[in-house]
Design a protein around this motif. Structure first.
Motif, mmCIF file in Angstrom:
data_model
loop_
_atom_site.group_PDB
_atom_site.id
_atom_site.type_symbol
_atom_site.label_atom_id
_atom_site.label_comp_id
_atom_site.label_asym_id
_atom_site.label_seq_id
_atom_site.Cartn_x
_atom_site.Cartn_y
_atom_site.Cartn_z
ATOM 1 N N HIS A 391 -43.848 37.397 42.735
ATOM 2 C CA HIS A 391 -43.491 38.687 42.016
ATOM 3 C C HIS A 391 -43.707 39.794 42.776
ATOM 4 C CE1 HIS A 391 -44.867 36.522 37.985
ATOM 5 N NE2 HIS A 391 -43.722 36.231 38.499
ATOM 6 N N ALA A 435 -32.138 35.026 30.584
ATOM 7 C CA ALA A 435 -33.358 35.734 31.091
ATOM 8 C C ALA A 435 -33.458 37.133 30.605
ATOM 9 C CB ALA A 435 -33.576 35.647 32.691
ATOM 10 N N ALA A 439 -36.473 38.640 28.474
ATOM 11 C CA ALA A 439 -37.304 39.817 28.822
ATOM 12 C C ALA A 439 -36.980 40.850 27.543
ATOM 13 C CB ALA A 439 -36.553 40.538 30.052
ATOM 14 N N ASP A 443 -40.339 42.640 25.761
ATOM 15 C CA ASP A 443 -40.571 44.053 26.049
ATOM 16 C C ASP A 443 -40.501 44.601 24.467
ATOM 17 O OD1 ASP A 443 -40.330 46.598 27.409
ATOM 18 O OD2 ASP A 443 -38.783 47.051 26.487
ATOM 19 N N TYR A 465 -30.338 45.790 31.608
ATOM 20 C CA TYR A 465 -30.976 45.134 32.959
ATOM 21 C C TYR A 465 -30.028 45.204 34.126
ATOM 22 C CZ TYR A 465 -34.758 43.870 29.708
ATOM 23 O OH TYR A 465 -35.713 43.715 28.681
ATOM 24 N N ILE A 511 -43.088 35.535 31.157
ATOM 25 C CA ILE A 511 -42.499 36.826 31.473
ATOM 26 C C ILE A 511 -43.594 37.697 32.154
ATOM 27 C CG2 ILE A 511 -41.542 39.118 30.802
ATOM 28 C CD1 ILE A 511 -40.682 35.934 28.732
ATOM 29 N N ARG A 513 -44.258 41.661 33.812
ATOM 30 C CA ARG A 513 -43.687 43.005 34.056
ATOM 31 C C ARG A 513 -44.408 43.978 35.250
ATOM 32 N NH1 ARG A 513 -39.710 46.650 30.078
ATOM 33 N NH2 ARG A 513 -39.507 48.339 31.444
ATOM 34 N N VAL A 518 -39.046 43.214 36.216
ATOM 35 C CA VAL A 518 -39.281 42.185 35.063
ATOM 36 C C VAL A 518 -39.042 40.846 35.669
ATOM 37 C CG1 VAL A 518 -39.061 41.356 32.951
ATOM 38 C CG2 VAL A 518 -38.620 43.725 33.420
ATOM 39 N N TYR A 519 -39.930 39.873 35.653
ATOM 40 C CA TYR A 519 -39.623 38.560 36.111
ATOM 41 C C TYR A 519 -39.768 37.705 35.146
ATOM 42 C CZ TYR A 519 -40.694 40.773 40.470
ATOM 43 O OH TYR A 519 -40.519 41.669 41.692
ATOM 44 N N VAL A 520 -38.570 36.716 34.597
ATOM 45 C CA VAL A 520 -38.541 35.868 33.856
ATOM 46 C C VAL A 520 -38.472 34.595 34.515
ATOM 47 C CG1 VAL A 520 -37.329 34.983 31.720
ATOM 48 C CG2 VAL A 520 -37.437 37.626 32.355
ATOM 49 N N ARG A 524 -35.250 37.650 38.702
ATOM 50 C CA ARG A 524 -35.745 38.911 38.900
ATOM 51 C C ARG A 524 -35.012 40.014 38.333
ATOM 52 N NH1 ARG A 524 -35.633 43.186 43.185
ATOM 53 N NH2 ARG A 524 -37.711 44.123 43.697
ATOM 54 N N ALA A 527 -35.209 46.783 34.755
ATOM 55 C CA ALA A 527 -35.034 47.424 33.426
ATOM 56 C C ALA A 527 -34.273 48.717 33.950
ATOM 57 C CB ALA A 527 -36.244 47.494 32.720
#
Length: 613
Positions: A391, A435, A439, A443, A465, A511, A513, A518-520, A524, A527
């Motif tokens: 990340h 993803a 996300a 959120d 995103y 997830i 953040r 944001v990393y799912v 990558r 937002a």
């Protein structure tokens, strides 16, 4: 016996040497630049000494300051690591003259092999003289140092002068030595090397072969041991040449002899009089700690008559903070998290929260897998990288996974042109299409209660995103049963975990953040604000700085009103010890030029504008 060791280096290699020292009971001393004050290697050492400044020339290339630091900290030995001063004979002499133990070969051996031109002469190889059309393509190469710096492939004779100038400038910046030479360039060769280890009693070990042919910009990306598909005759020839090189200079310690293998023949390239970045694959195959062996040899202990037997196969991947899809541009910023699954080896100079700066190499870590067979090692490493949590800035992680799983690489040995042939397919975006929904649901958790359903039609919730360079919009609704999305059943959603069912298959998404990032899983996202900022629009043909760095050159005669062609180099940036060209995006007229030599730039800074023809 060594009691306190200073490592004249930084990052991953310093941390790796300290790990062995801790196992052996040796106290450790780090040196650090101002940029590295809070770096991992400076934090884990028993003592640390500041080298004022940030650039390599001010700090890690200052042998006088490093020797003073060793004496001030009470060290009795110095390990150079790799890069920087590791192959500088004057530094080795200064360490010895100060009464310190040098963990490396004698200065005379370093000097004999430090220049690639002199090393070739020692091995009886004549240098290439005046270059003609018949010699093309050729490779311009720095006589000192390594790591792919100061190297240029030249395919047209007219490009040779510029290649010589730029390679010399890059070599002088990286190694303090601008000498370059020219040699024939082999398009489809393999880069194969032999690890050697020699003691002060006349014993020289050859510890197998390594294949390092997967390279970008002449810098290694994936290495493995043993080198596949060589055959016993060629392997023995490589061993014999490696021992010949070592004995020719009365070598002591760990070193590597590098070859270009083409048409079933071995061509000597150079000898690296230090530990190599890729030494962990040899350690895995032979069950050795090469750093520990270096220390024992330096203390005068003899090696056994023969090395241990090799077992299995090992593969190493270098994880870089760079964007392979955009000319390997280095990336900077905060590394929020770096973790790999159990079962593989992680060598790194970073932990979560560290900053990746502009002054040094963009390598974040090396991940190494060992298994009974090559196929198993490749599968294990690819799987570990796929499940790793990385990340922070953009990395080459996806490229590494795809390379390890590519049919050509998996089938056996490849040549150094692998990425020239396959880079486009290996960097083609393939993000997880679910993803963004995961996300958005994560959120939304906590912002509005999913259970707060009302008996009125719910309006669709939307979230935007950026994913793999494209803008995507997510839509879902709140219902009595929770959030729903077209074609997807939401099984569970909270701020860190989302479970979706698609076509009867249930998938779990983790997830994380950090601000708008944001990393799912391995995907990558960025937002995006609900309403775009109109001020963010740029004129067509704008050239922005792709990375933080220093403007080292502007094309001769370039000024507002100059006519340029598409792809023409206009500006040169230096970042992370390498030079990067900024080229004209289209044919047209230069209507604005803001870059000037010596200028420090940040990512996104407007450097110039080319008005399309």
């Amino acid at each position: 016996m060594i009691s306190t060791l200073l490592v004249a280096n930084r990052g991953e290699i310093a941390h790796r040497v300290f790990r062995t020292c801790a196992e052996l009971g040796i106290r450790t001393v780090a040196v650090h630049s101002d940029a590295d004050e809070n770096a991992l290697h400076a934090r884990v050492a028993d003592a640390a000494v500041r080298l004022p400044g940030a650039t390599p020339a001010q700090t890690y290339l200052r042998g006088d300051l490093i020797v003073k630091a060793a004496l001030a900290a009470g060290a009795d030995a110095v390990h150079p690591g790799y890069g920087f001063l590791s192959e500088n004979p004057d530094f080795a002499r200064a360490v010895l003259d100060a009464g310190l133990l040098w963990i490396g070969p004698p200065p005379a051996a370093i000097e004999a092999m430090a220049s690639k031109t002199r090393a070739k002469e020692l091995m009886g190889i004549a240098p290439l003289g005046e270059v003609t059309e018949d010699d093309l393509p050729v490779l311009v190469k720095a006589a000192a140092g390594g790591g792919g710096r100061g190297m240029r492939v030249v395919r047209r004779l007219a490009d040779l002068p510029a290649a010589l100038d730029s390679a010399a400038a890059e070599a002088a910046s990286a190694f303090g030595d601008g000498e370059v030479f020219v040699e024939p360039y082999v398009e489809r060769g393999r880069h194969v090397e032999v690890q050697i280890l020699a003691d002060t009693h006349g014993t020289v070990w050859t510890l197998g072969t390594r294949d390092c042919s997967l390279q970008r910009r002449h810098q290694k990306v994936i290495e493995e041991a043993p080198a596949p598909g060589l055959g016993p005759r060629l392997t023995e020839e490589l061993y014999a040449l490696a021992v010949r090189a070592a004995r020719a200079v009365s070598y002591v310690g760990a070193g590597t002899v590098e070859f270009l293998v083409a048409d079933g023949r071995a061509h000597f390239l150079e000898m690296n009089t230090r530990l190599q970045v890729e030494h962990p694959v040899t350690e895995a195959v032979f069950g050795l700690d090469l750093v520990a062996e270096q220390l024992r040899v330096a203390e005068g202990h003899p090696l056994p008559a023969a090395p241990p037997a090799a077992r299995g196969h090992a593969v190493e991947a270098r994880l870089y903070a760079e964007d392979p899809a955009h000319d390997w541009a280095p990336q900077t910023g905060t590394l929020h998290r770096l973790a790999v699954p159990a079962g593989v080896r992680l060598d790194t100079g970073y932990t979560g929260g560290d900053t990746i700066g502009v002054h040094y190499d963009p390598m974040l870590a090396k991940v190494v897998a060992h298994a009974p067979t090559r196929a198993e090692a490749l599968r294990r490493l690819a799987g570990a990288l796929e499940r790793a949590e990385v990340h922070g800035p953009v990395t080459n992680r996806d490229l590494l996974i795809r390379s390890l799983r590519h049919p050509e690489f998996a089938a056996g040995p490849v040549d150094t042109g692998f990425y020239d042939r396959h880079l486009a397919e290996l960097t083609r975006p393939a993000p997880d299409v679910h993803a963004p929904l995961a996300a958005a649901l994560a959120d939304a958790h906590g912002r509005s209660r999913f259970g707060g359903w009302r008996n009125v039609p719910a309006q669709p919730q939307t979230k935007r995103y950026e994913m793999a360079g494209d803008e995507v919009e997510v839509r879902y609704r709140h219902t009595r049963q929770g959030p729903v999305a077209d074609g997807v059943r939401v099984v569970h959603a909270d701020a860190r975990t989302v479970v979706l069912e698609v076509d009867g298959v249930r998938r779990k998404f983790e997830i994380a953040r950090y601000g708008d990032q944001v990393y799912v899983g391995a995907t990558r996202l960025t937002a995006l604000p609900r309403f775009p900022d109109p001020a963010a629009q740029l004129a067509p043909g704008s050239l922005l700085a792709p990375m933080p760095g220093t403007v080292v050159r502007v094309a001769d005669g370039l000024a507002e009103g100059t006519t340029v062609t598409a792809g023409q180099p206009l500006i040169w940036l230096e970042a992370m010890k390498m030079q990067h060209q900024i080229t004209a995006p289209v044919a047209g007229t230069l209507t604005a030029l803001h870059a000037r030599p010596g200028q420090q730039v940040e990512p996104g800074l407007l450097l110039a504008v080319v008005q399309p023809t």
